[in-house]
Each structure stands twice: as C-alpha cells, then as structure tokens.
Design a protein around this motif. Structure first.
Motif, PDB file in Angstrom:
ATOM      1  N   ALA A 146       0.367  -1.600  -0.200  1.00  0.00           N
ATOM      2  CA  ALA A 146       0.351  -0.064   0.351  1.00  0.00           C
ATOM      3  C   ALA A 146       0.843   1.559   0.523  1.00  0.00           C
ATOM      4  O   ALA A 146       0.460   2.077  -0.045  1.00  0.00           O
ATOM      5  N   GLY A 147       2.083   1.024   0.491  1.00  0.00           N
ATOM      6  CA  GLY A 147       3.466   2.152   0.109  1.00  0.00           C
ATOM      7  C   GLY A 147       3.370   3.082   1.260  1.00  0.00           C
ATOM      8  O   GLY A 147       3.450   3.739   1.514  1.00  0.00           O
ATOM      9  N   ILE A 148       3.000   2.126   2.377  1.00  0.00           N
ATOM     10  CA  ILE A 148       2.866   2.501   3.578  1.00  0.00           C
ATOM     11  C   ILE A 148       4.027   1.833   4.625  1.00  0.00           C
ATOM     12  O   ILE A 148       3.248   1.816   6.094  1.00  0.00           O
ATOM     13  N   GLY A 149       5.028   1.420   4.144  1.00  0.00           N
ATOM     14  CA  GLY A 149       5.673   0.229   4.118  1.00  0.00           C
ATOM     15  C   GLY A 149       6.439   0.588   5.660  1.00  0.00           C
ATOM     16  O   GLY A 149       6.652   1.868   5.895  1.00  0.00           O
ATOM     17  N   ARG A 150       6.734   0.624   6.713  1.00  0.00           N
ATOM     18  CA  ARG A 150       7.522   1.093   7.501  1.00  0.00           C
ATOM     19  C   ARG A 150       9.218   0.765   7.651  1.00  0.00           C
ATOM     20  O   ARG A 150       9.493   2.143   7.994  1.00  0.00           O
ATOM     21  N   ASN A 151      10.095   0.718   6.784  1.00  0.00           N
ATOM     22  CA  ASN A 151      11.344   1.269   6.180  1.00  0.00           C
ATOM     23  C   ASN A 151      11.080   2.420   5.720  1.00  0.00           C
ATOM     24  O   ASN A 151      10.322   3.097   4.805  1.00  0.00           O
ATOM     25  N   GLU A 152      11.180   3.265   5.925  1.00  0.00           N
ATOM     26  CA  GLU A 152      11.264   4.855   5.983  1.00  0.00           C
ATOM     27  C   GLU A 152      12.058   5.106   4.693  1.00  0.00           C
ATOM     28  O   GLU A 152      12.745   5.603   3.674  1.00  0.00           O
ATOM     29  N   TYR A 153      13.349   4.076   4.500  1.00  0.00           N
ATOM     30  CA  TYR A 153      13.717   4.186   2.556  1.00  0.00           C
ATOM     31  C   TYR A 153      13.442   3.171   1.886  1.00  0.00           C
ATOM     32  O   TYR A 153      13.720   4.351   0.654  1.00  0.00           O
ATOM     33  N   ASP A 154      12.398   2.181   2.316  1.00  0.00           N
ATOM     34  CA  ASP A 154      11.525   1.922   1.047  1.00  0.00           C
ATOM     35  C   ASP A 154       9.884   1.633   1.928  1.00  0.00           C
ATOM     36  O   ASP A 154      10.285   0.222   2.048  1.00  0.00           O
ATOM     37  N   ARG A 155       9.254   2.563   1.347  1.00  0.00           N
ATOM     38  CA  ARG A 155       8.163   2.592   1.891  1.00  0.00           C
ATOM     39  C   ARG A 155       6.998   1.446   1.024  1.00  0.00           C
ATOM     40  O   ARG A 155       6.219   0.945   1.356  1.00  0.00           O
TER      41      ARG A 155
END
Ligand SMILES: Nc1c(NC[C@H](O)[C@H](O)[C@H](O)CO)[nH]c(=O)[nH]c1=O
Ligand SMILES: CC(=O)[C@@H](O)COP(=O)(O)O
Length: 175
Positions: A146-155
């Motif tokens: 959904a483009g809201i991943g927890r990885n701030e460098y690759d959502r």
C-alpha cells in the motif's frame, strides 16, 4: 530474489481516454482500513491521472473482502438497469480489500471465494472488475503493497496505482 521482494508495479499501459467519459466503481472494505484507505486513494489518484473525472468515480464500502463481489455485482447491475444519460452504467469496477493471514484456515477460504467471485462478476456482467485484494501473510507485507511500509528508505509500492491503470485500460477495451 531475497527477502520479501514485493512487486514494484506493472509497466503502465499507454492508454489515452481521447475524450471518453469513463464511469468507474470502487468497492472497498472497512476491514484493515488503515491499509485499505491508502490503496483507495492510490487507485483514485491513478484514475484522475488518466483523465477520469472525479464525479465519475463512485466509491462504496462493505464490511470485509467476502462482501466485495456481491456488492460489486449488485451495484453494477443496478447501474445497468437504471442507466440514463445522467447516470450511465459503470465502465469498470475495482474491488479493494486486505486479507491478512491469521491462525486458522479462515484466510484461505475467504481469499479463494473472493478471488473466484470477483472474476465471476466481471465475466457475468461484462464489466471489467479489477482484483484489488491483497492476500498477505503479515501486516508489513500489506503495508508495503500500500506504499506505507515501515522501512523509511523504501515504503513500498501502492498497488492502487496499478489497479486504477488496469481499470482504465480494460474499460477502454469494452468501448
Ligand atoms: N479477516 C479478514 C476479513 N474477515 C471478514 C470477512 O471478509 C467477512 O466480512 C465476514 O466473514 C462476514 O461475512 N475480511 C477482510 O477484508 N480482511 C481480513 O483480514
Ligand atoms: C483473513 C482472516 O479471516 C483472518 O484474519 C482471521 O484470523 P484467524 O484465522 O486467526 O481467525
């Protein structure tokens, strides 16, 4: 491919509306709304980018994924039956939901039924129905898609963009 390499999105089609006024139905779940809502927004954004007018995008919600095909079928057929110049039938529909595996077989049964029935609705109504249901083993998998991943460098990648593009492309095929 190591780890959870998720799908980066389909190559966008080079579709142009060329003046056609498409009417698109979006049916989405309230289950997992914190992930579903960004997917709905991504789908709407893609539709607008392809030239669909916002007032020609109808958005309805249902409890969960299992309710998606029935609602899509009823709304598509209702629009076909009540079709008028002011309210034309839908050219395509997008069913959006997020299924996250729990500790029982419930996930498998809902995923199978929902996928098969969404396909059936599209074939029976002759209105393309895009399968926008994430079937994930973890919440993070769903968030990344959904483009809201927890990885701030690759959502991650919002799959709603692909679903909106597919809806336009398949709708134009029907014209
Ligand atoms: N566990 C999830 C569900 N479960 C609910 C069903 O979809 C359905 O609403 C219920 O069985 C009543 O018919 N739904 C989701 O969309 N996502 C889930 O993870
Ligand atoms: C997709 C589901 O229905 C699932 O989230 C339900 O969880 P559980 O299998 O633990 O009941």
């Amino acid at each position: 491919m190591g780890g959870d390499d998720f799908h980066k999105g389909v190559k966008e089609p080079s579709v142009k509306l060329n003046g056609y006024r498409l009417r698109i139905l979006i049916v989405h779940t309230r289950w997992n709304s914190e992930i579903v809502d960004p997917l709905v927004e991504g789908t709407i954004t893609a539709l607008l980018q392809y030239g669909v007018q916002r007032d020609n995008i109808v958005v309805k919600d249902v409890p969960g994924a299992f309710e998606l095909p029935g609602a899509a079928q009823r709304l598509i057929k209702q629009a076909q039956y009540l079709s008028s110049a002011d309210s034309p039938p839908f050219n395509a529909a997008v069913c959006i939901g997020v299924l996250i595996k729990g500790s029982t077989m419930h996930f498998e049964y809902i995923a199978d039924a929902t996928a098969n029935d969404i396909m059936r609705v599209g074939l029976e109504t002759d209105v393309p129905v895009i399968f926008g249901v994430l079937t994930c083993l973890t919440e993070e998998q769903a968030m990344q898609r959904a483009g809201i991943g927890r990885n701030e460098y690759d959502r991650g990648h919002n799959h709603g963009a692909d679903w909106g593009a597919a809806a336009v492309e398949m709708a134009l095929l029907q014209l």
